[in-house]
Design a protein around this motif. Structure first.
Motif, PDB file in Angstrom:
ATOM      1  N   GLU A 136      -1.706  -3.823   0.980  1.00 28.59           N
ATOM      2  CA  GLU A 136      -2.810  -3.991   1.932  1.00 28.59           C
ATOM      3  C   GLU A 136      -3.781  -2.825   1.909  1.00 28.59           C
ATOM      4  OE1 GLU A 136       0.337  -6.756   3.282  1.00 28.59           O
ATOM      5  OE2 GLU A 136       0.323  -4.660   2.636  1.00 28.59           O
TER       6      GLU A 136
ATOM      7  N   ARG B  39     -14.453   0.955   9.903  1.00 24.40           N
ATOM      8  CA  ARG B  39     -13.128   1.561   9.832  1.00 24.40           C
ATOM      9  C   ARG B  39     -12.984   2.729  10.805  1.00 24.40           C
ATOM     10  NH1 ARG B  39      -9.700  -1.753   7.887  1.00 24.40           N
ATOM     11  NH2 ARG B  39      -8.301  -0.011   7.500  1.00 24.40           N
TER      12      ARG B  39
ATOM     13  N   ALA C  51      -8.156  -4.920   2.927  1.00 18.56           N
ATOM     14  CA  ALA C  51      -7.806  -5.577   4.188  1.00 18.56           C
ATOM     15  C   ALA C  51      -8.989  -6.302   4.815  1.00 18.56           C
ATOM     16  CB  ALA C  51      -7.260  -4.545   5.176  1.00 18.56           C
ATOM     17  N   LEU C  52     -10.141  -6.326   4.116  1.00 20.33           N
ATOM     18  CA  LEU C  52     -11.352  -6.920   4.687  1.00 20.33           C
ATOM     19  C   LEU C  52     -11.872  -8.058   3.812  1.00 20.33           C
ATOM     20  CD1 LEU C  52     -13.333  -3.697   5.682  1.00 20.33           C
ATOM     21  CD2 LEU C  52     -11.977  -5.158   7.190  1.00 20.33           C
TER      22      LEU C  52
ATOM     23  N   THR D 109     -14.724  -9.293   8.167  1.00 17.44           N
ATOM     24  CA  THR D 109     -13.618  -9.822   8.958  1.00 17.44           C
ATOM     25  C   THR D 109     -12.310  -9.286   8.394  1.00 17.44           C
ATOM     26  OG1 THR D 109     -13.562 -11.819   7.570  1.00 17.44           O
ATOM     27  CG2 THR D 109     -14.795 -11.938   9.640  1.00 17.44           C
ATOM     28  N   THR D 110     -11.370  -9.022   9.290  1.00 12.89           N
ATOM     29  CA  THR D 110     -10.060  -8.523   8.872  1.00 12.89           C
ATOM     30  C   THR D 110      -9.210  -9.676   8.356  1.00 12.89           C
ATOM     31  OG1 THR D 110     -10.154  -6.751  10.522  1.00 12.89           O
ATOM     32  CG2 THR D 110      -7.985  -7.313   9.614  1.00 12.89           C
TER      33      THR D 110
END
Length: 410
Positions: free
Chosen positions: A323, A149, A196-197, A77-78
Motif C-alpha cells: 500500500e 497527505r 493508496a490514491l 480518492t483513497t
C-alpha cells in the motif's frame, strides 16, 4: 526540538516544497510587494509605481486563478479495497515469496528465503552520488498530493535513504552491492504514497493508477526495486526485549502519518543518510550495519533509551509494503541491557512526544510463536490477541521475522 518548533518546521517544509514548484506565483506576489513599497513622493514616481503595482496585481490575480484551476483539475480518492495481489504476482527473482495481508493494516510481500539470507550478513551497499529526483509524471502531481497527505498530520521534509536494489540470495557467490540513494521525505510522499490514491482528471475522467503505471513490469508482475522509479524510502523497525523478557511497543498518536493509534515496534522509522556513516565519519560498507544503525537510532529516539542500553540488534527480516508503493522494509530483533522497570522510567525525545502516546510492554514468547508459525499456524493465531488486534503492520511483520529467527536458533 520542542513541539511548537516541530510544528513550525513542518509548515515551513510544506510551504518550501510547494513554493519551489510554483515559483512564478511567488515572483508575481513579490512584484506586487515591490510595487507597493517603491511608491515615491514625486509625480512621475507615483505614476510609474502605480502602473507597476497595477500590472503586478493583475498578473498575480491571473496566476492565482490559473493555479486554483490547475489544482482543482484533479480528484483524489483513497483506495479502500485491499491491495489486488492476484493482479500483481511477486517478482520472479524473489524466492519462496508470498503476500501476507492483514485486514485494516495492509499487505506485505515476504520471502522466507530472503530473510534467511539476511541472517548471513553478506550484503554490501553502494551509495549513488546523485540524489533521487521525481519523474516528470509524479512531479506534476506533487503540488496536489502533498496538501492531501499533510492534512491533519505533521510531515517534515527530512533526509531519507531510498533503495534501488533487492537483497536477493546469491547462489555460491557474494551478492552484488545494493544501490542506495539519498532523497527527501516529500519525494516518497509524492511517489510511493500515491499507491493508496486513485487520481482522476476532472475534465477527461482519465484515471492514473500508480500500481499499474509504476509498480508493474513488462511481464505483468511486481517490479523489482532495481527497476523502480519511486523514491522507495527504506523502512527500519526493530522489536526490543528487556532483560526480564518483556517486549517494548510504542503507542502511536493520531499525528502519525502512518498507523496512527496503533501499536508500533520498539523503534520504527526510515533509514537516514547519517545511518550510512560510522561514528567516526567513515562510510558503512555492509547493509546490515547501516540498517542496524537506523533501527537503534529510532529505538533510542522513541523510547528514551540510550545507546548503552542496547546490547545487540540482529537484522532478521525483509518485506515490501504494497500500500506504500511496495517500499522496502527491514526488521530487527534487539536485546536490551535494562529491565522493564527501567524502560518504563524513560521518556522519548521531546520532539517524538508528538507522535508517541507512551510505551506498552508485553510478555511474548518468540520461540513459541516461531514454532507455531513453522507448524503452519496463521500469524493471527500465533501472536497474542492484543498484538494482532492493535499492532501496526511493521510490528506484526517484525514479530513474525524475529520469531522465525529465534525458532531457527533453538
Amino acid at each position: 526540538m520542542g513541539k511548537l518548533t516541530r510544528r513550525a518546521r513542518a509548515k515551513a517544509d510544506y510551504l518550501g516544497f510547494v513554493g519551489a514548484r510554483e515559483w512564478p506565483l511567488a515572483a508575481s506576489g513579490l512584484g506586487v510587494v515591490l510595487g507597493a513599497v517603491t511608491i515615491l513622493p514625486s509625480a512621475v514616481g507615483v505614476v510609474l509605481s502605480v502602473v507597476a503595482l497595477g500590472l503586478g496585481v493583475a498578473t498575480f490575480t491571473r496566476d492565482v486563478r490559473l493555479l486554483r484551476r490547475r489544482w482543482a483539475g484533479f480528484e483524489f480518492t483513497t483506495i479502500a479495497a485491499p491491495f489486488p495481489t492476484a493482479e500483481l504476482p511477486p517478482p520472479s527473482a524473489y524466492p519462496e515469496s508470498a503476500y501476507l495481508a492483514v485486514p485494516a493494516r495492509g499487505t506485505a510481500l515476504v520471502s522466507a528465503a530472503i530473510d534467511r539470507d539476511l541472517w548471513t550478513e553478506q550484503h554490501t551497499i553502494d551509495v549513488a552520488e546523485e540524489s533521487y529526483r521525481l519523474p516528470p509524471a509524479l512531479k506534476a502531481t506533487a503540488p496536489h498530493v502533498l496538501p492531501l497527505r499533510a492534512r491533519g498530520r505533521l510531515l517534515f521534509n527530512g533526509p531519507i535513504v531510498g533503495m534501488r536494489g533487492d537483497p536477493l540470495p546469491a547462489a555460491g557467490a557474494r551478492p552484488a552491492p545494493i544501490r542506495l540513494h539519498r532523497a527527501r521525505f516529500f519525494d516518497a510522499v509524492c511517489s510511493n504514497e500515491l499507491a493508496a490514491l486513485r487520481i482522476t482528471r476532472v475534465d477527461t475522467g482519465e484515471e492514473y493508477d500508480l500500481r499499474k503505471a509504476e509498480l508493474t513490469d513488462t511481464a505483468g508482475a511486481l517490479r523489482a526495486l532495481g527497476s523502480s522509479t519511486l523514491a522507495d524510502l527504506v523502512g527500519v523497525s526493530t522489536v526490543a526485549f528487556t532483560t526480564d523478557g518483556k517486549l517494548v511497543t510504542v503507542r502511536q498518536s493520531p499525528l502519525n502519518s502512518v498507523s496512527g493509534l496503533l501499536l508500533a515496534p520498539s523503534g520504527s522509522g526510515s533509514l537516514e543518510p547519517r545511518d550510512l556513516r560510522t561514528p567516526d565519519g567513515g562510510p558503512r560498507r555492509l547493509l546490515h550495519t547501516a540498517v542496524r544503525a537506523g533501527m537503534e537510532r529510532e529505538l533510542c529516539e522513541e523510547s528514551g533509551l540510550e545507546p548503552a542500553d542496547v546490547r545487540e540488534t540482529k537484522v532478521v527480516g525483509f518485506a515490501r509494503w504494497m500500500e506504500r508503493g511496495a517500499k522496502p522494509e527491514f526488521f530487527g530483533l534487539t536485546r536490551l541491557a535494562v529491565d522493564s522497570a527501567e524502560v518504563t522510567r524513560r521518556r522519548p525525545d521531546s520532539g517524538e512526544r508528538l507522535y508517541s502516546a507512551g510505551l506498552t510492554l508485553f510478555d511474548v514468547d518468540l520461540a513459541a510463536i516461531g514454532a507455531a508459525l513453522a507448524g503452519g499456524v496463521p500469524l493471527s493465531e500465533a501472536l497474542p490477541q492484543r498484538l494482532w488486534e492493535d499492532g501496526s503492520l511493521p510490528l506484526l511483520l517484525a514479530l513474525r521475522a524475529a520469531a522465525a529467527w529465534q525458532a531457527a536458533r533453538v
